[in-house]
Design a protein around this motif. Structure first.
Motif, PDB file in Angstrom:
ATOM      1  N   PRO A 184       0.813  -1.227   0.000  1.00  0.00           N
ATOM      2  CA  PRO A 184       0.000   0.000   0.000  1.00  0.00           C
ATOM      3  C   PRO A 184       0.850   1.282   0.000  1.00  0.00           C
ATOM      4  CG  PRO A 184      -0.165  -1.165   2.105  1.00  0.00           C
ATOM      5  CD  PRO A 184       0.471  -2.103   1.121  1.00  0.00           C
ATOM      6  N   GLN A 185       2.097   1.173   0.457  1.00  0.00           N
ATOM      7  CA  GLN A 185       2.973   2.355   0.439  1.00  0.00           C
ATOM      8  C   GLN A 185       3.352   2.774  -0.977  1.00  0.00           C
ATOM      9  OE1 GLN A 185       5.782   0.649   3.599  1.00  0.00           O
ATOM     10  NE2 GLN A 185       5.865   2.847   4.020  1.00  0.00           N
ATOM     11  N   VAL A 186       3.201   1.839  -1.934  1.00  0.00           N
ATOM     12  CA  VAL A 186       3.411   2.216  -3.328  1.00  0.00           C
ATOM     13  C   VAL A 186       2.081   2.200  -4.088  1.00  0.00           C
ATOM     14  CG1 VAL A 186       5.845   1.543  -3.387  1.00  0.00           C
ATOM     15  CG2 VAL A 186       4.102  -0.155  -3.986  1.00  0.00           C
ATOM     16  N   GLY A 192      10.263   4.261  12.815  1.00  0.00           N
ATOM     17  CA  GLY A 192       9.931   5.220  11.767  1.00  0.00           C
ATOM     18  C   GLY A 192       9.236   4.508  10.625  1.00  0.00           C
ATOM     19  N   CYS A 193       8.862   5.295   9.623  1.00  0.00           N
ATOM     20  CA  CYS A 193       8.152   4.742   8.469  1.00  0.00           C
ATOM     21  C   CYS A 193       8.477   5.591   7.251  1.00  0.00           C
ATOM     22  CB  CYS A 193       6.648   4.758   8.738  1.00  0.00           C
ATOM     23  SG  CYS A 193       5.661   4.148   7.360  1.00  0.00           S
ATOM     24  N   LEU A 194       8.714   4.931   6.120  1.00  0.00           N
ATOM     25  CA  LEU A 194       9.044   5.662   4.894  1.00  0.00           C
ATOM     26  C   LEU A 194       7.895   6.575   4.458  1.00  0.00           C
ATOM     27  CD1 LEU A 194      10.716   2.701   2.970  1.00  0.00           C
ATOM     28  CD2 LEU A 194      11.888   4.705   3.930  1.00  0.00           C
ATOM     29  N   HIS A 231       5.276  -4.058  12.072  1.00  0.00           N
ATOM     30  CA  HIS A 231       5.029  -2.762  11.423  1.00  0.00           C
ATOM     31  C   HIS A 231       4.473  -2.961  10.006  1.00  0.00           C
ATOM     32  CE1 HIS A 231       6.357   1.533  10.463  1.00  0.00           C
ATOM     33  NE2 HIS A 231       6.115   1.021   9.277  1.00  0.00           N
ATOM     34  N   GLU A 232       5.118  -3.842   9.242  1.00  0.00           N
ATOM     35  CA  GLU A 232       4.704  -4.027   7.841  1.00  0.00           C
ATOM     36  C   GLU A 232       3.346  -4.732   7.747  1.00  0.00           C
ATOM     37  OE1 GLU A 232       6.253  -2.297   5.772  1.00  0.00           O
ATOM     38  OE2 GLU A 232       7.980  -1.933   7.036  1.00  0.00           O
ATOM     39  N   LEU A 233       3.117  -5.720   8.621  1.00  0.00           N
ATOM     40  CA  LEU A 233       1.814  -6.396   8.595  1.00  0.00           C
ATOM     41  C   LEU A 233       0.688  -5.432   8.974  1.00  0.00           C
ATOM     42  CD1 LEU A 233       3.531  -8.960   8.152  1.00  0.00           C
ATOM     43  CD2 LEU A 233       1.947 -10.152   9.647  1.00  0.00           C
ATOM     44  N   ASP A 234       0.967  -4.528   9.906  1.00  0.00           N
ATOM     45  CA  ASP A 234      -0.022  -3.496  10.256  1.00  0.00           C
ATOM     46  C   ASP A 234      -0.418  -2.676   9.021  1.00  0.00           C
ATOM     47  OD1 ASP A 234      -0.348  -4.061  12.925  1.00  0.00           O
ATOM     48  OD2 ASP A 234       0.852  -2.383  13.675  1.00  0.00           O
ATOM     49  N   HIS A 235       0.587  -2.356   8.167  1.00  0.00           N
ATOM     50  CA  HIS A 235       0.300  -1.576   6.952  1.00  0.00           C
ATOM     51  C   HIS A 235      -0.798  -2.232   6.116  1.00  0.00           C
ATOM     52  CE1 HIS A 235       2.958   1.849   6.608  1.00  0.00           C
ATOM     53  NE2 HIS A 235       4.048   1.144   6.854  1.00  0.00           N
ATOM     54  N   LEU A 236      -0.831  -3.571   6.109  1.00  0.00           N
ATOM     55  CA  LEU A 236      -1.804  -4.284   5.265  1.00  0.00           C
ATOM     56  C   LEU A 236      -3.233  -4.134   5.788  1.00  0.00           C
ATOM     57  CD1 LEU A 236       0.239  -7.518   4.502  1.00  0.00           C
ATOM     58  CD2 LEU A 236       0.167  -5.361   3.236  1.00  0.00           C
TER      59      LEU A 236
HETATM   60 NI    NI Z   1       5.914   1.886   7.414  1.00  0.00          NI
END
Ligand code: NI
Length: 158
Positions: free
Chosen positions: A50-52, A87-89, A130-135
Motif C-alpha cells: 500500500p505504500q506504493v 519510523g516509516c518511509l 510494522h509491515e503487517l499493520d500496513h496491510l
Molecule cells: Ni511503514
C-alpha cells in the motif's frame, strides 16, 4: 525493475485494508521486483505494497541477511516485548516510541505461492509487525506511545 513512488500517510491508500493476493503471476513478480528496488533505494528496512499504492497483502522485510518477500503474511506467534524508536518511509522526518514483541514468527507465501515460515527478533520482529499493520491500514503513529524528540533520538542512537 523500476522505482515506485512511496506515498505519504496523507494518502488514503495507507489507511485501507488490503486484499489477499490470488494470482502469483508476472504482475506480482514485477511488483515484488520494483518494491525490492524501491526499498534498497530508500534505506529503509521494510516496505508494504500500500505504500506504493497497491492495495494487496504484500510486504518486504530486510532482515540484514536477505530481503524476505512475504505474500499474504499472517502473524503466527509472538513473544516478549521491546520498546524503542520506530519510523516509516511514509511518515518522513518523524520517529515514535513503539512497543512491539521481541520475537515474531510469520507465515506467508513466496512469489510462486508456496507457504513458508520466517521468524526474527529485535528489529526484524519489529519490522514484521510494522509491515503487517500496513496491510490493515494501520500506521505506527496510531499504535505508538508518543513521538520522540530530536534529543531522545540522539540518545537512542548512542
Ligand atoms: Ni511503514
Amino acid at each position: 525493475m523500476a522505482l515506485r513512488k512511496i506515498l505519504s500517510d496523507k494518502n488514503p491508500a495507507l489507511h485501507k485494508v488490503c486484499k489477499p493476493v490470488e494470482s502469483f503471476d508476472s504482475k506480482l513478480w514485477r511488483l515484488l521486483d520494483d518494491m525490492r528496488e524501491t526499498l534498497l533505494d530508500s534505506g529503509g528496512v521494510g516496505l508494504a505494497a500500500p505504500q506504493v499504492g497497491i492495495l494487496r497483502r504484500v510486504v518486504l522485510v530486510d532482515t540484514g541477511e536477505e530481503i524476505l518477500e512475504l505474500v499474504n503474511p499472517t502473524l503466527l506467534e509472538t513473544d516478549g516485548e521491546q520498546e524503542g524508536p520506530e519510523g516509516c518511509l511514509s511518515v518522513q522526518g518523524k520517529y515514535g516510541l513503539v512497543k512491539r514483541p521481541y520475537y515474531a514468527k510469520v507465515r506467508a507465501q513466496d512469489r510462486t505461492g508456496n507457504w513458508f515460515e520466517a521468524e526474527g527478533e529485535e528489529l526484524t520482529a519489529r519490522c514484521f509487525c510494522h509491515e503487517l499493520d500496513h496491510l490493515d491500514g494501520i500506521l505506527y503513529t496510531q499504535v505508538m506511545e508518543r513521538l520522540l524528540t530530536d534529543e531522545e533520538l540522539d540518545a537512542w542512537a548512542e
